[in-house]
Design a protein around this motif. Structure first.
Motif, short mmCIF file in Angstrom:
data_model
loop_
_atom_site.label_atom_id
_atom_site.label_comp_id
_atom_site.label_asym_id
_atom_site.label_seq_id
_atom_site.Cartn_x
_atom_site.Cartn_y
_atom_site.Cartn_z
N ALA A 16 0.84 -1.20 0.00
CA ALA A 16 0.00 0.00 0.00
C ALA A 16 0.88 1.25 0.00
O ALA A 16 0.61 2.21 -0.73
CB ALA A 16 -0.91 -0.01 1.22
N ILE A 19 2.30 1.73 -3.48
CA ILE A 19 1.34 2.27 -4.45
C ILE A 19 1.17 3.77 -4.23
O ILE A 19 1.13 4.57 -5.17
CB ILE A 19 -0.05 1.58 -4.31
CG1 ILE A 19 0.06 0.08 -4.59
CG2 ILE A 19 -1.08 2.21 -5.24
CD1 ILE A 19 -1.22 -0.71 -4.34
N ARG A 23 3.00 7.58 -6.56
CA ARG A 23 2.28 8.75 -7.07
C ARG A 23 2.88 10.07 -6.59
O ARG A 23 2.26 11.12 -6.75
CB ARG A 23 0.80 8.67 -6.65
CG ARG A 23 0.14 7.35 -6.98
CD ARG A 23 0.08 7.14 -8.50
NE ARG A 23 -0.96 7.96 -9.07
CZ ARG A 23 -2.20 7.53 -9.27
NH1 ARG A 23 -2.52 6.30 -8.98
NH2 ARG A 23 -3.10 8.34 -9.79
N THR A 101 -13.59 -0.64 3.36
CA THR A 101 -13.03 -1.96 3.02
C THR A 101 -13.89 -3.10 3.58
O THR A 101 -13.45 -3.88 4.42
CB THR A 101 -11.59 -2.08 3.61
OG1 THR A 101 -11.69 -1.96 5.05
CG2 THR A 101 -10.66 -1.01 3.10
N THR A 318 -4.09 -1.78 1.10
CA THR A 318 -4.02 -1.61 -0.35
C THR A 318 -5.35 -1.07 -0.89
O THR A 318 -5.38 -0.12 -1.67
CB THR A 318 -3.69 -2.97 -1.02
OG1 THR A 318 -2.49 -3.45 -0.42
CG2 THR A 318 -3.49 -2.83 -2.51
N GLU A 319 -6.45 -1.66 -0.43
CA GLU A 319 -7.76 -1.19 -0.93
C GLU A 319 -8.05 0.24 -0.50
O GLU A 319 -8.68 1.01 -1.24
CB GLU A 319 -8.88 -2.13 -0.44
CG GLU A 319 -8.85 -3.45 -1.16
CD GLU A 319 -10.03 -4.36 -0.84
OE1 GLU A 319 -11.02 -3.90 -0.24
OE2 GLU A 319 -9.96 -5.54 -1.20
N GLU A 322 -6.19 2.38 -2.86
CA GLU A 322 -6.85 2.33 -4.18
C GLU A 322 -8.13 3.18 -4.17
O GLU A 322 -8.41 3.90 -5.13
CB GLU A 322 -7.16 0.88 -4.57
CG GLU A 322 -5.89 0.16 -5.01
CD GLU A 322 -6.06 -1.36 -5.19
OE1 GLU A 322 -5.09 -1.98 -5.62
OE2 GLU A 322 -7.14 -1.88 -4.87
N ASN A 323 -8.90 3.09 -3.07
CA ASN A 323 -10.12 3.91 -2.97
C ASN A 323 -9.78 5.39 -2.98
O ASN A 323 -10.46 6.20 -3.62
CB ASN A 323 -10.88 3.58 -1.68
CG ASN A 323 -11.61 2.25 -1.76
OD1 ASN A 323 -11.86 1.74 -2.86
ND2 ASN A 323 -11.95 1.68 -0.63
N LEU A 325 -7.14 6.88 -4.29
CA LEU A 325 -6.69 7.32 -5.62
C LEU A 325 -7.87 7.37 -6.59
O LEU A 325 -7.98 8.30 -7.40
CB LEU A 325 -5.59 6.39 -6.14
CG LEU A 325 -4.29 6.38 -5.29
CD1 LEU A 325 -3.30 5.36 -5.85
CD2 LEU A 325 -3.66 7.76 -5.21
N ALA A 326 -8.77 6.38 -6.48
CA ALA A 326 -9.94 6.38 -7.38
C ALA A 326 -10.82 7.60 -7.11
O ALA A 326 -11.35 8.22 -8.03
CB ALA A 326 -10.75 5.10 -7.18
N MET A 333 -14.35 2.93 -7.21
CA MET A 333 -13.57 2.45 -6.06
C MET A 333 -13.73 0.94 -5.91
O MET A 333 -14.65 0.35 -6.47
CB MET A 333 -14.09 3.10 -4.78
CG MET A 333 -13.91 4.59 -4.73
SD MET A 333 -14.40 5.18 -3.09
CE MET A 333 -14.28 6.93 -3.36
N VAL A 334 -12.86 0.33 -5.11
CA VAL A 334 -13.03 -1.11 -4.81
C VAL A 334 -14.36 -1.28 -4.07
O VAL A 334 -15.17 -2.13 -4.39
CB VAL A 334 -11.86 -1.64 -3.92
CG1 VAL A 334 -11.97 -3.15 -3.75
CG2 VAL A 334 -10.51 -1.24 -4.48
#
Ligand code: 8YV
Length: 339
Positions: A16, A19, A23, A101, A318-319, A322-323, A325-326, A333-334
């Motif tokens: 995480a 990732i 950025r 999550t 990680t999720e 990802e959420n 960034l989305a 999102m996830v």
């Protein structure tokens, strides 16, 4: 033009963190840099001008924080399934998206639920405490020494019957329980989402309960798995315990305030119930060594470790990233909360 700012209120785990750091060229990343929970003053100060904030359960997301952040805020990503630390209405009002999550921790929390049931019924905490205190050699053997109720044949009652409760039931079927009853926010209604096809395929009755009283009076194991809302705060209190069976155990893997702790201490003191298995408790983590609940030999209390498997925490981290960034880029999102 300045880079969009994201604020992260914890250190994350390897993948995480990688990732996120990948950025760095396009984002200004401000991250709380201590193992202690993020300080409110730090968060309010650093939220200023943020486009996204990644938060934990201990970070209150409310008007105060959203105002401190400002109108450019697009996303809150929470490292949790529960969202009771987040004022959803305040987010909706400002068109801020909310990621969470909910799926990746289901198995870990369901595993812990089974552990707490067995610990409470089979007196795991009490037994180990005796061994540690050196009392084993003095324990006179008797057929009923350290005995507790058996899981086989139990009726299991669920207060809340979402994913985690259902995954717990899935595991309990292997222990040959007799029946499951559940209460959701709409009493008596069939289960809204049968995540594991259980209601259709299990070979025991799985039935909606009409009331919390029914769960209390008919269950040998009560599992608290509902969200914390004004309606569920102290849902389990003195009246509930009075209706429970003497050999029943209560398990809480949801949020501490659903159970009135003083009432639980009394119920254990007066042998109204057999035991308790708690992953959460009111006012956690501020439980001092002289707290009355810790004097209850039949209460197993662990420090909110429901999702604490290495795999789960990695996936949650990680999720969450990802959420986040989305949310910044308007992508899917996830998992996103519908506000
Ligand atoms: C942990 C939880 O508190 O996700 C939740 O809502 O209660 C637990 O999984 C979480 O892992 C820590 O933020």
């Amino acid at each position: 033009m300045s880079k969009p700012k994201v604020v992260v209120t914890r250190q994350l785990i390897d993948e995480a963190q990688r990732i996120l750091e990948d950025r760095k060229g396009e984002l200004e990343i401000v991250q709380w840099n201590s193992e202690k929970p993020c300080e409110r003053a730090w968060l309010l100060e650093n939220a200023k001008g943020a486009t996204g904030i990644l938060v934990m359960l201990s970070d209150q997301v409310n008007d105060e924080l959203l105002q401190a952040a400002g109108d450019q805020l697009k996303v809150i990503a929470s490292f949790s399934v529960g969202t009771d630390h987040i004022e959803r209405a305040a987010l909706k009002k400002r068109n801020v998206r909310l990621g969470y999550t909910p799926t990746c921790l289901t198995d870990a929390v369901a595993d812990l639920t089974v552990m707490l049931i067995l610990m409470a019924q089979r007196r795991g905490g009490e037994s180990m405490a005796k061994v540690i205190k050196g009392e084993w050699p003095q324990m006179p053997w008797h057929p009923l020494l350290m005995t507790g109720p058996q899981i086989r044949g139990c009726t299991v009652g669920f207060l809340g019957f979402g994913r985690i409760a259902q995954a717990s039931l899935q595991r309990l079927l292997a222990f040959r329980i007799k029946r499951a009853i559940y209460l959701t926010s709409k009493p008596g209604q069939p289960v809204k989402e049968d995540h594991f096809n259980l209601v259709k395929t299990a070979n025991i009755p799985i039935e909606p309960a009409q009331s919390a009283d029914q769960i209390a009076s008919e269950s040998d194991v009560v599992i608290v798995g509902c969200a914390l809302t004004p309606d569920t705060k102290h849902l389990v209190s003195t009246d509930f315990f009075k209706k429970m069976k003497k050999l029943a155990v209560i398990i809480n893997i949801a949020r501490g305030p659903v159970i009135d702790t003083d009432a639980l201490v009394k119920a254990l003191d007066q042998d109204q119930i057999f035991g308790a298995g708690l992953d959460v408790i009111e006012n956690e983590p501020n439980i001092q060594a002289d707290h009355p609940i810790l004097k209850q030999p039949r209460c197993v209390l662990v420090p909110h470790i429901g999702s604490a498997t290495i795999e789960t925490r990695e996936q949650m981290a990680t999720e969450s990233v990802e959420n986040l960034l989305a949310g910044l880029t308007g992508k899917e999102m996830v998992n996103e909360v519908e506000l």
